[in-house]
Design a protein around this motif. Structure first.
Motif, mmCIF file in Angstrom:
data_model
loop_
_atom_site.group_PDB
_atom_site.id
_atom_site.type_symbol
_atom_site.label_atom_id
_atom_site.label_comp_id
_atom_site.label_asym_id
_atom_site.label_seq_id
_atom_site.Cartn_x
_atom_site.Cartn_y
_atom_site.Cartn_z
ATOM 1 N N GLY A 288 -7.022 3.651 8.323
ATOM 2 C CA GLY A 288 -7.590 4.057 9.610
ATOM 3 C C GLY A 288 -7.293 5.478 10.013
ATOM 4 N N GLY A 289 -6.551 6.230 9.188
ATOM 5 C CA GLY A 289 -6.241 7.616 9.537
ATOM 6 C C GLY A 289 -4.801 7.792 9.959
ATOM 7 N N HIS A 290 -4.463 9.007 10.390
ATOM 8 C CA HIS A 290 -3.062 9.306 10.697
ATOM 9 C C HIS A 290 -2.573 8.582 11.938
ATOM 10 N N ARG A 291 -3.489 8.113 12.785
ATOM 11 C CA ARG A 291 -3.094 7.359 13.981
ATOM 12 C C ARG A 291 -3.976 6.116 14.084
ATOM 13 N N GLY A 292 -3.812 5.244 13.105
ATOM 14 C CA GLY A 292 -4.556 3.994 13.101
ATOM 15 C C GLY A 292 -3.985 2.999 14.100
ATOM 16 N N PHE A 293 -4.461 1.779 14.031
ATOM 17 C CA PHE A 293 -4.095 0.769 15.026
ATOM 18 C C PHE A 293 -2.613 0.396 14.972
ATOM 19 N N SER A 294 -1.930 0.665 13.872
ATOM 20 C CA SER A 294 -0.495 0.371 13.790
ATOM 21 C C SER A 294 0.353 1.465 14.423
ATOM 22 N N LYS A 295 -0.296 2.518 14.945
ATOM 23 C CA LYS A 295 0.413 3.646 15.566
ATOM 24 C C LYS A 295 -0.032 3.868 17.011
ATOM 25 N N VAL A 296 -0.417 2.798 17.698
ATOM 26 C CA VAL A 296 -0.834 2.897 19.095
ATOM 27 C C VAL A 296 -0.181 1.764 19.888
ATOM 28 N N VAL A 297 -0.172 1.908 21.204
ATOM 29 C CA VAL A 297 0.370 0.871 22.078
ATOM 30 C C VAL A 297 -0.735 -0.116 22.447
ATOM 31 N N TRP A 298 -0.500 -1.372 22.186
ATOM 32 C CA TRP A 298 -1.432 -2.443 22.529
ATOM 33 C C TRP A 298 -1.036 -3.039 23.887
ATOM 34 N N MET B 201 0.832 -1.198 0.000
ATOM 35 C CA MET B 201 0.000 0.000 0.000
ATOM 36 C C MET B 201 0.868 1.249 0.000
ATOM 37 N N LYS B 202 0.344 2.306 -0.612
ATOM 38 C CA LYS B 202 1.049 3.585 -0.645
ATOM 39 C C LYS B 202 1.342 4.060 0.764
ATOM 40 N N MET B 203 2.523 4.654 0.964
ATOM 41 C CA MET B 203 2.915 5.127 2.279
ATOM 42 C C MET B 203 2.155 6.394 2.635
ATOM 43 N N ALA B 204 1.861 6.546 3.915
ATOM 44 C CA ALA B 204 1.090 7.680 4.389
ATOM 45 C C ALA B 204 1.989 8.851 4.724
ATOM 46 N N ARG B 205 1.358 10.007 4.933
ATOM 47 C CA ARG B 205 2.071 11.198 5.335
ATOM 48 C C ARG B 205 2.705 11.000 6.699
ATOM 49 N N ALA B 206 3.905 11.514 6.911
ATOM 50 C CA ALA B 206 4.606 11.373 8.189
ATOM 51 C C ALA B 206 3.856 12.098 9.296
ATOM 52 N N LEU B 207 4.013 11.602 10.519
ATOM 53 C CA LEU B 207 3.384 12.238 11.667
ATOM 54 C C LEU B 207 4.038 13.578 11.958
ATOM 55 N N HIS B 208 3.306 14.456 12.631
ATOM 56 C CA HIS B 208 3.824 15.775 12.981
ATOM 57 C C HIS B 208 5.070 15.616 13.849
ATOM 58 N N PRO B 209 6.157 16.352 13.577
ATOM 59 C CA PRO B 209 7.414 16.178 14.310
ATOM 60 C C PRO B 209 7.272 16.325 15.816
ATOM 61 N N LEU B 210 6.428 17.274 16.283
ATOM 62 C CA LEU B 210 6.258 17.454 17.723
ATOM 63 C C LEU B 210 5.625 16.227 18.348
ATOM 64 N N PHE B 211 4.610 15.687 17.643
ATOM 65 C CA PHE B 211 3.959 14.469 18.144
ATOM 66 C C PHE B 211 4.969 13.325 18.225
ATOM 67 N N LEU C 191 -0.446 -3.995 12.368
ATOM 68 C CA LEU C 191 -1.846 -4.428 12.383
ATOM 69 C C LEU C 191 -2.685 -3.204 12.019
ATOM 70 N N ILE C 192 -3.359 -3.244 10.881
ATOM 71 C CA ILE C 192 -4.018 -2.082 10.307
ATOM 72 C C ILE C 192 -5.494 -2.056 10.688
ATOM 73 N N LEU D 95 -13.958 11.438 8.595
ATOM 74 C CA LEU D 95 -12.751 10.806 9.099
ATOM 75 C C LEU D 95 -11.550 11.718 8.887
ATOM 76 N N PHE D 96 -10.392 11.266 9.381
ATOM 77 C CA PHE D 96 -9.159 12.030 9.199
ATOM 78 C C PHE D 96 -8.581 11.702 7.827
ATOM 79 N N PRO D 97 -8.475 12.702 6.907
ATOM 80 C CA PRO D 97 -7.884 12.431 5.592
ATOM 81 C C PRO D 97 -6.354 12.430 5.667
ATOM 82 N N ASN D 98 -5.738 11.317 5.345
ATOM 83 C CA ASN D 98 -4.272 11.222 5.392
ATOM 84 C C ASN D 98 -3.683 10.683 4.104
ATOM 85 N N ASP D 99 -4.506 10.637 3.049
ATOM 86 C CA ASP D 99 -4.054 10.198 1.738
ATOM 87 C C ASP D 99 -4.758 11.073 0.702
#
Length: 376
Positions: free
Chosen positions: A128-138, A1-11, A95-96, A117-121
């Motif tokens: 799932g957006g800029h902070r989908g399930f692959s960007k959280v702590v499980w 899949m196409k890569m998403a926009r990078a997260l904000h540097p401060l975040f 895990l997406i 929703l959050f547009p990130n593409d």
């Protein structure tokens, strides 16, 4: 899949500092319950077959197995440290969710209510957006690293309104070495309070010659799919199902990945990023039977991978977005250095009533099983 926009540097800076702190604490005297919520790396091993998983994004970090001569190699692309996954944009091994792939216009209507929703593409929502399930702590619920059937189960609670999606959702994923050189991935999610779309996917980048070994265009792929879903310029499905026969998308017989890719390149497409309709996979609602989806063979190493799953679609992606990405062991990953086989519901199904539904009603359980069978 196409890569998403990078997260904000401060975040990223704040998140990275939290990870460092968490990793430091986990080696101290913190109690076990708290430790399970910290970010760590967990190994499953059975004989000469092993995997590593982190609870950052429920991410598969490595899969190590022998080749036909007994030489061990890691066959998935990724990074050496958890911290490198934090700002990664390729979804290596993640895990997406809540909804994999694209949702057109970053919006949908469900039960008469419109959701944004959050547009990130571009104008669309991807994975799932800029902070989908692959960007959280499980949370690590259980981990058995050895024995006859080692496994790890991870849990994430997605709250009502997260990334714009309705309703609370309890999500679990279990990675298990279920037999000699067999890796199973079981995902399930229960909707709480509101109906919601759910389409989980696993996003490993495979190179059976070993990560960093170069192009996968010579690997042979067979897909058990006679139709695919054509897309527009933004990779949004048109709503049609088209036959693969006579097109560059035909992998019904074992075919080198690069054999027909020229037909795509001449049209300005950088490679495969295509959802296939798995033969017979559209039947069964939210609970479907396991079907053979794909077989991949690498001639040089002798390794083969057979994928079984129970979803109606599979996204075949040839790592078109990779360019000079520094990965494990200092290896540099470029375009076509891996392939992804992401079993899934059809992209943008929430806006396409003719596609198999991915709506989960309150109390219903979404289930998604994948089985990878390796040989050499």
């Amino acid at each position: 899949m196409k890569m998403a926009r990078a997260l904000h540097p401060l975040f990223v800076a704040v998140l990275a500092s939290c990870l460092v702190a968490a990793l430091g604490l986990s080696s101290g005297a913190a109690d076990a319950a708290a430790g399970r919520k910290m970010v760590g790396v967990y190994e499953l091993k059975k004989g000469d077959f092993s995997i590593k998983v982190t609870n950052w994004g429920a991410t598969l970090m490595s899969v190590v197995l022998p080749d036909s001569r007994g030489n061990l190699a890691d066959v998935v692309l990724g990074y050496d440290t958890v911290a490198e996954y934090v700002n990664g944009t390729a979804y290596f091994g993640g895990l997406i969710g809540r909804v994999a792939n694209r949702i057109s216009g970053a919006r949908f209507t469900l039960d008469g209510k419109a959701y944004r929703l959050f547009p990130n593409d571009g104008k669309n929502t991807l994975h799932g957006g800029h902070r989908g399930f692959s960007k959280v702590v499980w949370t690590v619920k259980e981990h058995v690293g050895g024995g006859s059937s080692p496994f790890i189960t991870l849990y994430y609670h997605s709250f009502d309104g997260e990334q714009g999606f309705p309703g609370d959702l309890d999500v679990y994923v279990t990675y298990q070495i279920s037999d000699a050189h067999v890796l199973s991935v079981h995902m399930n999610a229960t909707a709480r309070g509101k109906a919601t779309p759910v389409n989980l996917a696993h996003h490993a980048y495979w190179n059976l010659g070993g990560h960093g070994s170069g192009s996968i265009l010579g690997e042979k792929v067979r897909l058990f799919a006679s139709r695919y879903t054509p897309v527009d310029a933004a990779l949004i499905p048109t709503g049609r199902l088209a036959p693969v026969a006579g097109t560059p998308y035909d992998f019904r017989r074992p075919t080198a990945v690069g054999a027909r890719i020229g037909g795509l390149l001449r049209r300005g497409v950088t490679g495969y990023d295509t959802n296939y309709a798995v033969d017979g996979g559209e039947r069964g609602g939210l609970r479907r039977q396991l079907r053979r989806v794909a077989v991949v063979r690498d001639g040089a190493s002798g390794r083969a991978m057979e994928l079984w799953a129970d979803q109606p679609g599979v996204q075949f992606y040839t790592a078109n977005g990779l360019s000079g990405v520094r990965g494990k062991g200092g290896k540099v990953y470029d375009r076509h250095d891996a392939l992804c086989l992401e079993t899934q519901g059809f992209p943008d199904a929430v806006n396409r009533p003719n596609f198999p539904s991915q709506i989960v009603r309150p109390g219903q359980v979404y289930s998604h099983d994948m089985v990878f069978k390796f040989s050499f």
